[in-house]
Design an enzyme around this catalytic site. Structure first.
Site, short mmCIF file in Angstrom:
data_model
loop_
_atom_site.label_atom_id
_atom_site.label_comp_id
_atom_site.label_asym_id
_atom_site.label_seq_id
_atom_site.Cartn_x
_atom_site.Cartn_y
_atom_site.Cartn_z
N CYS A 27 4.40 9.37 -0.19
CA CYS A 27 4.97 8.01 -0.17
C CYS A 27 6.07 7.83 -1.55
CB CYS A 27 3.80 7.08 -0.03
SG CYS A 27 2.93 7.49 1.50
N HIS A 55 5.86 -0.04 -2.38
CA HIS A 55 5.45 1.03 -1.20
C HIS A 55 4.65 0.05 -0.47
CE1 HIS A 55 4.26 3.63 1.60
NE2 HIS A 55 3.09 4.13 1.10
N ASN A 80 3.17 1.40 7.53
CA ASN A 80 3.50 2.35 6.53
C ASN A 80 4.40 3.50 6.77
OD1 ASN A 80 3.25 4.56 4.52
ND2 ASN A 80 1.25 4.42 4.23
#
Ligand code: ACO
Length: 334
Positions: free
Chosen positions: A121, A261, A291
């Site tokens: 990520c 994020h 996500n």
């Protein structure tokens, strides 16, 4: 002859943003029909209402190319002007060549050098870190930085603990040399080297392909201990923000927008609270996309710029955290 002139270190700035997400929406109501879950549970625990999912035949590079074209058009930069293309992804088109090469090929960016960065990520912020450094060293003037992920194809849709979390998409920014006090004010990255077992995907990696007859022996799907990730996420995100702000000579009080994020709304809220940043200064779009790993920050930057939230002159602090663990921060003034 000596000179008292200070050495001018070129600064990088983001000159254009772009995103590409699949058209197909998978809502929480759709997931209720696939696994034993509820819209209420998903919304309360994660903040996610729906996510975009790719279709069979789609490739990561397809979305990168669309996002890149939009970012280039906004920046007024031609593909042949690009010196580099850096793509953060853990879901490449192929084992090799790098997916960034397919982007280079499609754009006909013949003067660029293209490569992928694998940092889960944090992949976009790792890539931005490299872009900033390359420009500061005077090795390049213009480049493309992307984050793109196809997570739903490596998600087990019989496992309710993970399949509700992820989505697919890509985001891109064009980075150019800048003058003055605008631009990328700092970047920061890190990795722990002590939690590789908490969040991983064997996929086609060598850890899963020791069978010499060529049979795939790896686990196909992403594996995650969600509680363990949660436990470390806030602490590491807070540290990432503080480090990036410190390098920029700023503090949390100077931040106009925190762009984290988009992993989980509760993680984002808790991080902001610990930093003393009010919730209205936290950019959130997880309800729409879930996500999307390395794509989530460039997608958020694109949306924030185009909906008028992230204004010129404001201090934007981006932070990420992901499997590995990896982490990163960047402070930007558009
Ligand atoms: N629907 C309904 N119930 C569920 C679901 C679901 N989708 N998933 C789990 N549950 C149940 C569990 O079985 C458990 O039931 P039990 O109490 O009867 O055993 C209960 O809900 C609580 O489960 P927890 O795992 O404790 O729930 P938690 O509140 O911790 O939320 C979550 C789980 C959302 C995964 C959270 O831990 C989280 O967000 N972790 C971080 C994940 C993350 O950010 N990953 C980012 C990295 S991704 C990358 O790097 C590629």
């Amino acid at each position: 002859m000596s000179s008292n002139k200070p050495i001018r270190i070129p600064r990088a700035r983001i000159a254009g943003v772009g995103k590409a997400v699949p058209d197909t929406i998978l809502s929480n109501a759709d997931l209720e029909k696939i696994v034993d879950t509820t819209d209420e549970w998903i919304t309360e625990r994660t903040g996610i209402k729906e996510r975009r999912i790719v279709r069979r035949g789609d490739k990561t590079s397809d979305y990168c190319i669309r996002a890149a074209r939009d970012a280039l058009a906004e920046a007024g930069v031609e593909p042949e002007e690009l010196d580099f293309i850096i793509l953060g992804t853990i879901s490449p088109d192929m084992r090799f060549p790098a997916t960034a090469i397919f982007v280079q090929e499609a754009l006909n960016a013949k003067n660029a050098t293209a490569w992928d960065v694998s940092a889960t990520c944090s992949g976009f912020l790792y890539s931005l870190y490299l872009a900033e450094a390359i420009i500061a060293l005077g090795r390049a003037k213009k480049g493309l930085v992307l984050g793109a992920e196809f997570l739903t194809p490596i998600t087990d849709f019989t496992d309710r603990a993970t399949c509700v979390l992820f989505g697919d998409g890509a985001g891109a920014v064009v980075v150019t040399e800048a003058e003055g006090d605008r631009g990328i004010l700092s970047t920061y990255i890190g990795s722990g080297g002590n939690a590789s077992h908490v969040l991983y995907s064997v996929g086609h990696g060598t850890a899963g392909s020791v069978n010499q007859l060529g049979e795939a022996t790896g686990e196909r799907y992403l594996q995650m201990n969600g509680n363990e990730v949660f436990k470390h996420a806030v602490r590491i995100l807070v540290k990432s923000a503080k480090e990036a702000l410190d390098i920029a000579g700023l503090t949390a009080a100077d931040v106009d927008w925190l762009v984290p994020h988009q992993a989980n709304l509760r993680i984002m809220k808790a991080t902001a609270e610990r930093l003393g940043i009010p919730p209205e200064k936290v950019f959130v779009n997880i309800h729409k996309y879930g996500n999307t790993s390395s794509a989530s920050i460039p997608i958020a930057l694109e949306e924030g710029r185009h909906d008028g939230s992230l204004k010129d002159g404001q201090v934007i602090c981006c932070i990420a955290f992901g499997g590995g663990f990896t982490w990163g921060g960047a402070v930007i003034r558009f």
